[in-house]
Design a protein around this motif. Sequence first.
Motif, PDB file in Angstrom:
ATOM      1  N   ARG A  65       0.855  -1.191   0.000  1.00 53.08           N
ATOM      2  CA  ARG A  65       0.000   0.000   0.000  1.00 53.08           C
ATOM      3  C   ARG A  65       0.883   1.229   0.000  1.00 53.08           C
ATOM      4  O   ARG A  65       1.911   1.257   0.660  1.00 53.08           O
ATOM      5  CB  ARG A  65      -0.866   0.068   1.266  1.00 53.08           C
ATOM      6  CG  ARG A  65      -1.945  -0.935   1.340  1.00 53.08           C
ATOM      7  CD  ARG A  65      -2.861  -0.621   2.484  1.00 53.08           C
ATOM      8  NE  ARG A  65      -2.313  -1.091   3.750  1.00 53.08           N
ATOM      9  CZ  ARG A  65      -3.047  -1.472   4.784  1.00 53.08           C
ATOM     10  NH1 ARG A  65      -4.356  -1.408   4.722  1.00 53.08           N
ATOM     11  NH2 ARG A  65      -2.483  -1.888   5.889  1.00 53.08           N
ATOM     12  N   LEU A  66       0.449   2.224  -0.739  1.00 55.39           N
ATOM     13  CA  LEU A  66       1.109   3.528  -0.685  1.00 55.39           C
ATOM     14  C   LEU A  66       0.503   4.323   0.461  1.00 55.39           C
ATOM     15  O   LEU A  66      -0.698   4.245   0.706  1.00 55.39           O
ATOM     16  CB  LEU A  66       0.904   4.282  -1.996  1.00 55.39           C
ATOM     17  CG  LEU A  66       1.441   3.610  -3.248  1.00 55.39           C
ATOM     18  CD1 LEU A  66       1.076   4.423  -4.473  1.00 55.39           C
ATOM     19  CD2 LEU A  66       2.938   3.415  -3.148  1.00 55.39           C
ATOM     20  N   GLN A  67       1.321   5.099   1.142  1.00 55.26           N
ATOM     21  CA  GLN A  67       0.850   6.036   2.153  1.00 55.26           C
ATOM     22  C   GLN A  67       0.907   7.428   1.534  1.00 55.26           C
ATOM     23  O   GLN A  67       1.977   7.876   1.113  1.00 55.26           O
ATOM     24  CB  GLN A  67       1.746   6.002   3.400  1.00 55.26           C
ATOM     25  CG  GLN A  67       1.519   4.816   4.285  1.00 55.26           C
ATOM     26  CD  GLN A  67       0.259   4.961   5.116  1.00 55.26           C
ATOM     27  OE1 GLN A  67      -0.390   6.008   5.161  1.00 55.26           O
ATOM     28  NE2 GLN A  67      -0.104   3.891   5.775  1.00 55.26           N
ATOM     29  N   ILE A  68      -0.232   8.088   1.481  1.00 59.08           N
ATOM     30  CA  ILE A  68      -0.330   9.415   0.886  1.00 59.08           C
ATOM     31  C   ILE A  68      -0.532  10.436   1.999  1.00 59.08           C
ATOM     32  O   ILE A  68      -1.442  10.300   2.818  1.00 59.08           O
ATOM     33  CB  ILE A  68      -1.495   9.471  -0.130  1.00 59.08           C
ATOM     34  CG1 ILE A  68      -1.257   8.435  -1.234  1.00 59.08           C
ATOM     35  CG2 ILE A  68      -1.640  10.881  -0.702  1.00 59.08           C
ATOM     36  CD1 ILE A  68      -2.426   8.246  -2.172  1.00 59.08           C
ATOM     37  N   ILE A 102      -8.099   3.222   3.061  1.00 59.03           N
ATOM     38  CA  ILE A 102      -9.249   3.175   2.164  1.00 59.03           C
ATOM     39  C   ILE A 102      -8.981   2.184   1.031  1.00 59.03           C
ATOM     40  O   ILE A 102      -7.842   1.770   0.807  1.00 59.03           O
ATOM     41  CB  ILE A 102      -9.578   4.560   1.560  1.00 59.03           C
ATOM     42  CG1 ILE A 102      -8.413   5.077   0.679  1.00 59.03           C
ATOM     43  CG2 ILE A 102      -9.928   5.558   2.654  1.00 59.03           C
ATOM     44  CD1 ILE A 102      -8.744   6.363  -0.086  1.00 59.03           C
ATOM     45  N   VAL A 103     -10.049   1.845   0.328  1.00 60.13           N
ATOM     46  CA  VAL A 103      -9.953   1.095  -0.921  1.00 60.13           C
ATOM     47  C   VAL A 103     -10.628   1.955  -1.976  1.00 60.13           C
ATOM     48  O   VAL A 103     -11.777   2.378  -1.803  1.00 60.13           O
ATOM     49  CB  VAL A 103     -10.654  -0.280  -0.817  1.00 60.13           C
ATOM     50  CG1 VAL A 103     -10.611  -1.006  -2.145  1.00 60.13           C
ATOM     51  CG2 VAL A 103     -10.022  -1.127   0.279  1.00 60.13           C
ATOM     52  N   ASP A 104      -9.896   2.255  -3.051  1.00 61.47           N
ATOM     53  CA  ASP A 104     -10.471   3.106  -4.096  1.00 61.47           C
ATOM     54  C   ASP A 104     -11.534   2.336  -4.885  1.00 61.47           C
ATOM     55  O   ASP A 104     -11.715   1.133  -4.672  1.00 61.47           O
ATOM     56  CB  ASP A 104      -9.379   3.717  -4.978  1.00 61.47           C
ATOM     57  CG  ASP A 104      -8.841   2.804  -6.061  1.00 61.47           C
ATOM     58  OD1 ASP A 104      -9.345   1.677  -6.249  1.00 61.47           O
ATOM     59  OD2 ASP A 104      -7.896   3.225  -6.751  1.00 61.47           O
ATOM     60  N   PRO A 105     -12.280   2.997  -5.779  1.00 61.20           N
ATOM     61  CA  PRO A 105     -13.380   2.331  -6.496  1.00 61.20           C
ATOM     62  C   PRO A 105     -12.941   1.146  -7.359  1.00 61.20           C
ATOM     63  O   PRO A 105     -13.764   0.321  -7.726  1.00 61.20           O
ATOM     64  CB  PRO A 105     -13.972   3.437  -7.373  1.00 61.20           C
ATOM     65  CG  PRO A 105     -13.546   4.712  -6.763  1.00 61.20           C
ATOM     66  CD  PRO A 105     -12.232   4.431  -6.098  1.00 61.20           C
ATOM     67  N   LEU A 110      -5.122   1.886  -0.161  1.00 55.70           N
ATOM     68  CA  LEU A 110      -4.269   3.061   0.052  1.00 55.70           C
ATOM     69  C   LEU A 110      -4.275   3.434   1.525  1.00 55.70           C
ATOM     70  O   LEU A 110      -5.286   3.276   2.217  1.00 55.70           O
ATOM     71  CB  LEU A 110      -4.762   4.261  -0.763  1.00 55.70           C
ATOM     72  CG  LEU A 110      -4.824   4.074  -2.267  1.00 55.70           C
ATOM     73  CD1 LEU A 110      -5.633   5.190  -2.905  1.00 55.70           C
ATOM     74  CD2 LEU A 110      -3.424   4.021  -2.854  1.00 55.70           C
ATOM     75  N   GLY A 111      -3.159   3.979   1.989  1.00 51.63           N
ATOM     76  CA  GLY A 111      -3.089   4.531   3.316  1.00 51.63           C
ATOM     77  C   GLY A 111      -3.058   6.045   3.244  1.00 51.63           C
ATOM     78  O   GLY A 111      -2.559   6.627   2.279  1.00 51.63           O
ATOM     79  N   LEU A 112      -3.589   6.673   4.269  1.00 48.27           N
ATOM     80  CA  LEU A 112      -3.569   8.137   4.383  1.00 48.27           C
ATOM     81  C   LEU A 112      -2.848   8.479   5.673  1.00 48.27           C
ATOM     82  O   LEU A 112      -3.105   7.857   6.700  1.00 48.27           O
ATOM     83  CB  LEU A 112      -4.994   8.690   4.419  1.00 48.27           C
ATOM     84  CG  LEU A 112      -5.930   8.242   3.301  1.00 48.27           C
ATOM     85  CD1 LEU A 112      -7.338   8.761   3.567  1.00 48.27           C
ATOM     86  CD2 LEU A 112      -5.419   8.703   1.950  1.00 48.27           C
ATOM     87  N   ILE A 113      -1.956   9.447   5.622  1.00 45.44           N
ATOM     88  CA  ILE A 113      -1.236   9.871   6.812  1.00 45.44           C
ATOM     89  C   ILE A 113      -1.322  11.387   6.935  1.00 45.44           C
ATOM     90  O   ILE A 113      -1.160  12.103   5.946  1.00 45.44           O
ATOM     91  CB  ILE A 113       0.227   9.367   6.805  1.00 45.44           C
ATOM     92  CG1 ILE A 113       0.906   9.682   8.131  1.00 45.44           C
ATOM     93  CG2 ILE A 113       0.995   9.924   5.621  1.00 45.44           C
ATOM     94  CD1 ILE A 113       2.226   8.939   8.333  1.00 45.44           C
TER      95      ILE A 113
END
Length: 116
Positions: A65-68, A102-105, A110-113
């Motif tokens: 997963r990418l962390q954005i 989250i999981v995109d459509p 994805l991770g959020l930081i």
Amino acid sequence: MNRVVLFELSSPNPELQARFFSTVFGWEVSEPQWGYRSAKTGASDEPGINGGIAQGPDHFPRGTRLQIQVDSIDDLLAKAVENGASVTQPKMDFGDFYIAYIVDPTGVHLGLIQYK
């Protein structure tokens, strides 16, 4: 703009995965903190990003997963859901930062930081 700042490798066996990446790629992998092992992938003056290795949760037992980095996880979660994403892990407080997943459509995790 929200920039990718980290990656996370989810694994059913994080010890084995940490040993593999450390031995094969020369990454400096730390001892776990909150079940997460940070991974330094190179010198800070070279291109690239660092990340970490952790025990994969039930909703994402293995993968990357990418962390954005975002300014406001709350605002971004609302916007993501309005645009078809689902929240797999609500905002969690880790002292100096918040994280959510989250999981995109299309099914990409994805991770959020948000740094405090």
